[in-house]
Write a protein that holds these residues in place. Sequence first.
Motif, PDB file in Angstrom:
ATOM      1  N   ALA A   1      -4.582   7.744  -0.140  1.00  0.00           N
ATOM      2  CA  ALA A   1      -4.437   7.673  -1.189  1.00  0.00           C
ATOM      3  C   ALA A   1      -5.347   8.847  -1.861  1.00  0.00           C
ATOM      4  O   ALA A   1      -4.885   9.382  -3.117  1.00  0.00           O
ATOM      5  N   VAL A   2      -6.524   9.484  -1.462  1.00  0.00           N
ATOM      6  CA  VAL A   2      -7.094  10.378  -1.625  1.00  0.00           C
ATOM      7  C   VAL A   2      -6.118  11.868  -1.759  1.00  0.00           C
ATOM      8  O   VAL A   2      -6.079  12.619  -2.565  1.00  0.00           O
ATOM      9  N   LYS A   3      -5.512  11.651  -0.533  1.00  0.00           N
ATOM     10  CA  LYS A   3      -4.655  12.979  -0.228  1.00  0.00           C
ATOM     11  C   LYS A   3      -3.540  12.861  -1.439  1.00  0.00           C
ATOM     12  O   LYS A   3      -2.912  13.982  -1.843  1.00  0.00           O
ATOM     13  N   ALA A   4      -3.117  11.532  -1.867  1.00  0.00           N
ATOM     14  CA  ALA A   4      -2.062  11.552  -3.034  1.00  0.00           C
ATOM     15  C   ALA A   4      -2.313  12.226  -4.295  1.00  0.00           C
ATOM     16  O   ALA A   4      -1.804  12.080  -5.069  1.00  0.00           O
ATOM     17  N   GLY A   5      -3.824  12.625  -4.425  1.00  0.00           N
ATOM     18  CA  GLY A   5      -4.251  13.430  -5.583  1.00  0.00           C
ATOM     19  C   GLY A   5      -5.479  13.028  -6.093  1.00  0.00           C
ATOM     20  O   GLY A   5      -5.824  13.466  -7.228  1.00  0.00           O
TER      21      GLY A   5
ATOM     22  N   ASN B   1     -12.442  -6.646   8.874  1.00  0.00           N
ATOM     23  CA  ASN B   1     -11.872  -6.470  10.373  1.00  0.00           C
ATOM     24  C   ASN B   1     -10.375  -6.325  10.114  1.00  0.00           C
ATOM     25  O   ASN B   1      -9.796  -6.144  11.077  1.00  0.00           O
ATOM     26  N   ARG B   2     -10.046  -6.138   8.809  1.00  0.00           N
ATOM     27  CA  ARG B   2      -8.521  -5.997   8.791  1.00  0.00           C
ATOM     28  C   ARG B   2      -8.104  -4.913   7.795  1.00  0.00           C
ATOM     29  O   ARG B   2      -8.773  -4.518   7.062  1.00  0.00           O
ATOM     30  N   GLU B   3      -6.777  -4.496   7.830  1.00  0.00           N
ATOM     31  CA  GLU B   3      -6.483  -3.143   6.945  1.00  0.00           C
ATOM     32  C   GLU B   3      -6.194  -3.649   5.692  1.00  0.00           C
ATOM     33  O   GLU B   3      -6.222  -2.832   4.708  1.00  0.00           O
ATOM     34  N   ARG B   4      -5.950  -5.096   5.491  1.00  0.00           N
ATOM     35  CA  ARG B   4      -5.410  -5.200   4.163  1.00  0.00           C
ATOM     36  C   ARG B   4      -6.306  -6.457   3.657  1.00  0.00           C
ATOM     37  O   ARG B   4      -6.959  -7.380   4.453  1.00  0.00           O
ATOM     38  N   ALA B   5      -6.073  -6.804   2.428  1.00  0.00           N
ATOM     39  CA  ALA B   5      -7.104  -7.923   1.661  1.00  0.00           C
ATOM     40  C   ALA B   5      -6.099  -9.497   2.166  1.00  0.00           C
ATOM     41  O   ALA B   5      -5.092  -9.101   2.704  1.00  0.00           O
ATOM     42  N   VAL B   6      -7.091 -10.480   2.324  1.00  0.00           N
ATOM     43  CA  VAL B   6      -6.387 -11.545   2.687  1.00  0.00           C
ATOM     44  C   VAL B   6      -6.587 -12.660   1.487  1.00  0.00           C
ATOM     45  O   VAL B   6      -7.280 -12.369   0.603  1.00  0.00           O
TER      46      VAL B   6
ATOM     47  N   LEU C   1      -5.304  -1.779  -0.754  1.00  0.00           N
ATOM     48  CA  LEU C   1      -5.079  -0.873   0.164  1.00  0.00           C
ATOM     49  C   LEU C   1      -5.908  -1.129   1.440  1.00  0.00           C
ATOM     50  O   LEU C   1      -5.562  -0.347   2.612  1.00  0.00           O
ATOM     51  N   GLY C   2      -6.764  -2.019   1.498  1.00  0.00           N
ATOM     52  CA  GLY C   2      -7.633  -2.458   2.634  1.00  0.00           C
ATOM     53  C   GLY C   2      -8.783  -1.400   2.812  1.00  0.00           C
ATOM     54  O   GLY C   2      -8.919  -0.366   1.980  1.00  0.00           O
ATOM     55  N   LEU C   3      -9.345  -1.746   3.775  1.00  0.00           N
ATOM     56  CA  LEU C   3     -10.384  -0.774   4.265  1.00  0.00           C
ATOM     57  C   LEU C   3     -10.320   0.155   5.373  1.00  0.00           C
ATOM     58  O   LEU C   3     -10.934   0.424   6.409  1.00  0.00           O
ATOM     59  N   GLY C   4      -8.816   0.824   5.359  1.00  0.00           N
ATOM     60  CA  GLY C   4      -8.562   1.892   6.358  1.00  0.00           C
ATOM     61  C   GLY C   4      -7.847   3.053   6.069  1.00  0.00           C
ATOM     62  O   GLY C   4      -8.315   3.746   4.940  1.00  0.00           O
TER      63      GLY C   4
ATOM     64  N   PRO D   1       0.993  -1.283   0.034  1.00  0.00           N
ATOM     65  CA  PRO D   1      -0.185  -0.174   0.050  1.00  0.00           C
ATOM     66  C   PRO D   1       0.893   1.208   0.053  1.00  0.00           C
ATOM     67  O   PRO D   1       0.299   2.345  -0.465  1.00  0.00           O
ATOM     68  N   TRP D   2       2.039   1.236   0.799  1.00  0.00           N
ATOM     69  CA  TRP D   2       2.767   2.437   0.767  1.00  0.00           C
ATOM     70  C   TRP D   2       3.157   2.593  -0.758  1.00  0.00           C
ATOM     71  O   TRP D   2       3.514   3.879  -1.332  1.00  0.00           O
ATOM     72  N   GLU D   3       3.612   1.435  -1.669  1.00  0.00           N
ATOM     73  CA  GLU D   3       4.095   1.777  -2.817  1.00  0.00           C
ATOM     74  C   GLU D   3       3.025   2.441  -3.723  1.00  0.00           C
ATOM     75  O   GLU D   3       3.270   3.183  -4.527  1.00  0.00           O
ATOM     76  N   ALA D   4       1.683   1.933  -3.712  1.00  0.00           N
ATOM     77  CA  ALA D   4       0.577   2.250  -4.342  1.00  0.00           C
ATOM     78  C   ALA D   4       0.429   3.862  -4.321  1.00  0.00           C
ATOM     79  O   ALA D   4       0.153   4.448  -5.095  1.00  0.00           O
ATOM     80  N   VAL D   5       0.408   4.176  -2.955  1.00  0.00           N
ATOM     81  CA  VAL D   5      -0.017   5.575  -2.574  1.00  0.00           C
ATOM     82  C   VAL D   5       1.016   6.420  -3.143  1.00  0.00           C
ATOM     83  O   VAL D   5       0.894   7.450  -3.781  1.00  0.00           O
ATOM     84  N   LYS D   6       2.418   5.885  -3.057  1.00  0.00           N
ATOM     85  CA  LYS D   6       3.563   6.697  -3.610  1.00  0.00           C
ATOM     86  C   LYS D   6       3.373   6.861  -5.267  1.00  0.00           C
ATOM     87  O   LYS D   6       3.684   8.163  -5.555  1.00  0.00           O
TER      88      LYS D   6
END
Length: 395
Positions: free
Chosen positions: A278-282, A388-393, A269-272, A240-245
């Motif tokens: 990502a919205v802030k990234a543009g 219930n988790r930040e990322r996909a499983v 990116l998960g539901l968190g 997710p950090w790579e995606a946002v970048k």
Amino acid sequence: MPPLITREEALELGKIEDHAEIEKLVERAWRVRLERFGDSTDLCSLVNAKSGGCAEDCGFCAQSRYAEADTPMHPMMEPEQILEHAKAAEAAGAHRFCMVTQGQGLSKRDFEKILEGARLVAEHTNLKRCVSIGHISPERARKLKEAGVQRVHHNVETARSYYPEVSTTVRYEGRLRTIKAVKEAGLETCVGGILNLGESPEQRVEMAFELAELNPTSVPINLLNPRPGTKFGDRPLMDPWEAVKWIAIFRLILPDALFRLCGGRNENLGLGEFQKMAVKAGLNGVMMGNFLTTLGSDPAWDRKLFTDLGLNVARQPDNGANPRPDNRSGWLEGETPRTPIDDLIDSQSEAPLWNPARQLRRRKKRHVPPRPDGAPNRGLRVVQVDPNRERAVTA
């Protein structure tokens, strides 16, 4: 407007791994987004108007006849069905509505249904109208405009240099011809691609600058959701950090384009907090609700991504005649006017959005021909989003 960074600067930014540095990059992209678009947003919803049985070999798609995945099927919708889904999308808070079909193009009969569907959506809703129907000729582009379509979506998918790894039956040059026909008809263009198909950082930068040359009104960014039984079915999810970048880097290269995050955002990116980052990234918007063949998230949650950052997701009354924010003359001043549709229902349970879990039939393929590029289909896992988790499983 030209890119705000050079290719060399983009490549250097692509090397950043420190999370604090990525956050600084996100803040830089956020300032660019606010300078160009203020607090306005542009939320989309779609309907899969015709699904399955595609003759092409795109390596990411379960609809391809070359994929070993079960085929998600349904025939071309009637115009009245398209309108029903559009009304649900409007009730859920979408600003625009896209009618999507599989394959390189449509038969005359199916194309007429798209035209009539567009006329009904223009007549009975305040939604802006888009289509994604494969290759189209200049004549068909003109007919779409006459029917009330305002924007045509047609992705390049990836960098030109990596494109042969993605598809061999759909030529890159054909995609460019369709984009040219759309522009010549006076329609807006929506052109983007998919990250994490195996492309290099250099090829991501290449794609971004190729998009800058095309100068589309809108750029949808998808993050690969690996589908078992496809060429890319065994790829890991994107960090997710790579995606946002990379969303932030694309924003700096394409400062005036409307950016939206579409397929794969929940899985990668998960539901968190990463989606809000990502919205802030543009981002100007997301593809809200569900996707072509997979489930998305609740529209109220999608809207909250933007309102939590002080952005305006209110509906507009003008039926797209004076669209906000996608007329580049900058109709951003003043308060958002209240309209009767502000009183429409807002919950997904009450507004029956397109739902692939209910409305698609999954048919096993009796025979899967070898892929034209000789690559194997891969992937035995199922990617799911756990709320219930930040990322996909994976399972």
